[in-house]
Design a protein around this motif. Structure first.
Motif, PDB file in Angstrom:
ATOM      1  N   TYR A   1      34.029  48.865  44.379  1.00 35.30           N
ATOM      2  CA  TYR A   1      35.339  48.258  44.171  1.00 35.30           C
ATOM      3  C   TYR A   1      35.236  46.743  44.555  1.00 35.30           C
ATOM      4  O   TYR A   1      36.143  45.904  43.946  1.00 35.30           O
ATOM      5  CB  TYR A   1      36.369  48.937  44.935  1.00 35.30           C
ATOM      6  CG  TYR A   1      37.454  48.646  44.691  1.00 35.30           C
ATOM      7  CD1 TYR A   1      38.340  48.844  43.423  1.00 35.30           C
ATOM      8  CD2 TYR A   1      38.584  48.163  45.495  1.00 35.30           C
ATOM      9  CE1 TYR A   1      39.550  48.462  43.139  1.00 35.30           C
ATOM     10  CE2 TYR A   1      39.793  47.723  45.352  1.00 35.30           C
ATOM     11  CZ  TYR A   1      40.149  47.642  44.214  1.00 35.30           C
ATOM     12  OH  TYR A   1      41.679  47.621  44.124  1.00 35.30           O
TER      13      TYR A   1
ATOM     14  N   SER B   1      34.260  44.855  41.769  1.00 34.17           N
ATOM     15  CA  SER B   1      34.665  45.243  40.447  1.00 34.17           C
ATOM     16  C   SER B   1      35.130  44.281  39.401  1.00 34.17           C
ATOM     17  O   SER B   1      35.095  44.400  38.307  1.00 34.17           O
ATOM     18  CB  SER B   1      35.811  46.460  40.661  1.00 34.17           C
ATOM     19  OG  SER B   1      37.016  45.759  41.334  1.00 34.17           O
ATOM     20  N   LEU B   2      35.589  43.301  39.761  1.00 31.70           N
ATOM     21  CA  LEU B   2      36.250  42.051  38.975  1.00 31.70           C
ATOM     22  C   LEU B   2      34.925  41.512  38.281  1.00 31.70           C
ATOM     23  O   LEU B   2      34.982  41.140  37.185  1.00 31.70           O
ATOM     24  CB  LEU B   2      36.986  41.015  39.865  1.00 31.70           C
ATOM     25  CG  LEU B   2      37.853  40.051  38.802  1.00 31.70           C
ATOM     26  CD1 LEU B   2      38.534  40.470  37.732  1.00 31.70           C
ATOM     27  CD2 LEU B   2      38.168  38.968  39.846  1.00 31.70           C
TER      28      LEU B   2
ATOM     29  N   ILE C   1      32.270  42.923  37.661  1.00 27.08           N
ATOM     30  CA  ILE C   1      31.489  43.984  36.920  1.00 27.08           C
ATOM     31  C   ILE C   1      32.111  44.009  35.820  1.00 27.08           C
ATOM     32  O   ILE C   1      31.395  43.860  34.585  1.00 27.08           O
ATOM     33  CB  ILE C   1      31.553  45.105  37.851  1.00 27.08           C
ATOM     34  CG1 ILE C   1      30.521  45.229  38.880  1.00 27.08           C
ATOM     35  CG2 ILE C   1      30.846  46.555  36.667  1.00 27.08           C
ATOM     36  CD1 ILE C   1      30.677  46.444  39.758  1.00 27.08           C
ATOM     37  N   VAL C   2      33.481  44.019  35.721  1.00 20.75           N
ATOM     38  CA  VAL C   2      34.188  44.010  34.371  1.00 20.75           C
ATOM     39  C   VAL C   2      34.066  42.887  33.727  1.00 20.75           C
ATOM     40  O   VAL C   2      33.815  43.107  32.412  1.00 20.75           O
ATOM     41  CB  VAL C   2      35.732  44.510  34.572  1.00 20.75           C
ATOM     42  CG1 VAL C   2      36.707  44.331  33.326  1.00 20.75           C
ATOM     43  CG2 VAL C   2      35.829  46.038  35.268  1.00 20.75           C
TER      44      VAL C   2
ATOM     45  N   THR D   1      30.718  42.839  32.205  1.00 20.07           N
ATOM     46  CA  THR D   1      30.419  43.723  30.972  1.00 20.07           C
ATOM     47  C   THR D   1      31.280  43.477  29.654  1.00 20.07           C
ATOM     48  O   THR D   1      30.527  43.672  28.584  1.00 20.07           O
ATOM     49  CB  THR D   1      31.046  45.264  31.565  1.00 20.07           C
ATOM     50  OG1 THR D   1      30.432  45.741  32.857  1.00 20.07           O
ATOM     51  CG2 THR D   1      30.953  46.430  30.474  1.00 20.07           C
ATOM     52  N   VAL D   2      32.544  43.020  29.767  1.00 18.31           N
ATOM     53  CA  VAL D   2      33.163  42.543  28.647  1.00 18.31           C
ATOM     54  C   VAL D   2      32.302  41.330  27.890  1.00 18.31           C
ATOM     55  O   VAL D   2      32.137  41.502  26.746  1.00 18.31           O
ATOM     56  CB  VAL D   2      34.519  42.177  28.909  1.00 18.31           C
ATOM     57  CG1 VAL D   2      35.163  41.577  27.705  1.00 18.31           C
ATOM     58  CG2 VAL D   2      35.271  43.248  29.490  1.00 18.31           C
TER      59      VAL D   2
END
Length: 225
Positions: A127, A130-131, A133-134, A137-138
């Motif tokens: 967490y 998480s920013l 990671i996202v 990933t995108v």
């Protein structure tokens, strides 16, 4: 409803602009394809066929991957790198992931904090990143979509000229792929760099992206609060 719109106005505003721009790109791109096909005496695809075509996917994914790469690198860089006086940066001396107390996690988490911020172990690690990671990933998925779609388009063009179609591995190291990719990357890096630099000396009253108008140039927005 009115309160919901007010509280989410910024996100809804950019969502609306995104949908309008994407729809406009689809319509303009379709008519461009119709013109090109007509000039070559070929039957153009219908609108929905164009939207699902590799040509359109490549153009959309090409833009998305550069945007998310920009945010991915900027978020990651601002953990360890600073720019004195910029509201886009932490203060010199605050480099690093900061302490649990600073980040309000674990036993320092206040009432109403996200559940995973109060947790320990891998959940807090995930967490807490998480920013990044996202965004990463995108970016990776958009880059993959661009490369796969581009391989199909390159294969179609190769067939028209009677030459062998490139494989995916061949296409992702081709000059065409990197010419298209780096055109977008350089503009994103320029935009981020100028935002960081301009915000040291320039102001926009009332904007969260600017320091208060009277703040000295060498002081960040955090220091002035």
């Amino acid at each position: 409803m009115r309160r919901m719109l007010r509280d989410n106005a910024l996100g809804l505003f950019f969502l609306l602009l995104f949908l309008l721009a994407l729809g406009g790109q689809a319509v303009a791109g379709y008519f461009r394809q119709v013109e090109e096909m007509t000039e070559h005496g070929r039957m153009p695809a219908d609108f929905f066929g164009f939207v699902l075509s590799p040509d359109f996917v490549v153009d959309v994914a090409e833009n998305w991957q550069s945007e998310f790469l920009q945010f991915f690198l900027f978020i990651g860089a601002t953990i360890w790198l600073v720019q004195r006086g910029s509201p886009e940066s932490k203060n010199p001396g605050d480099e690093g992931p900061e302490s649990d107390e600073d980040q309000l996690v674990g036993r320092y988490a206040p009432d109403g904090a996200p559940r995973w911020a109060r947790a320990s172990g891998w959940r807090r690690v995930v967490y807490g990143n998480s920013l990044l990671i996202v965004m990463g990933t995108v970016f990776a998925l958009s880059w993959l979509a661009q490369s796969l779609g581009g391989t199909i388009v390159a294969g179609e063009e190769a067939a028209m000229h009677g030459v062998p179609a490139p494989t995916w591995a061949e296409y992702v190291v081709s000059a065409d792929f990197w010419d298209r990719t780096l055109q977008n990357w350089q503009s994103e890096f320029l935009a981020v760099g100028t935002m960081v630099a301009f915000s040291i000396y320039l102001r926009q009253r009332g904007s969260a992206e600017s320091k208060p108008v009277g703040t000295p140039h060498a002081v960040s927005a955090v220091e002035s609060e």
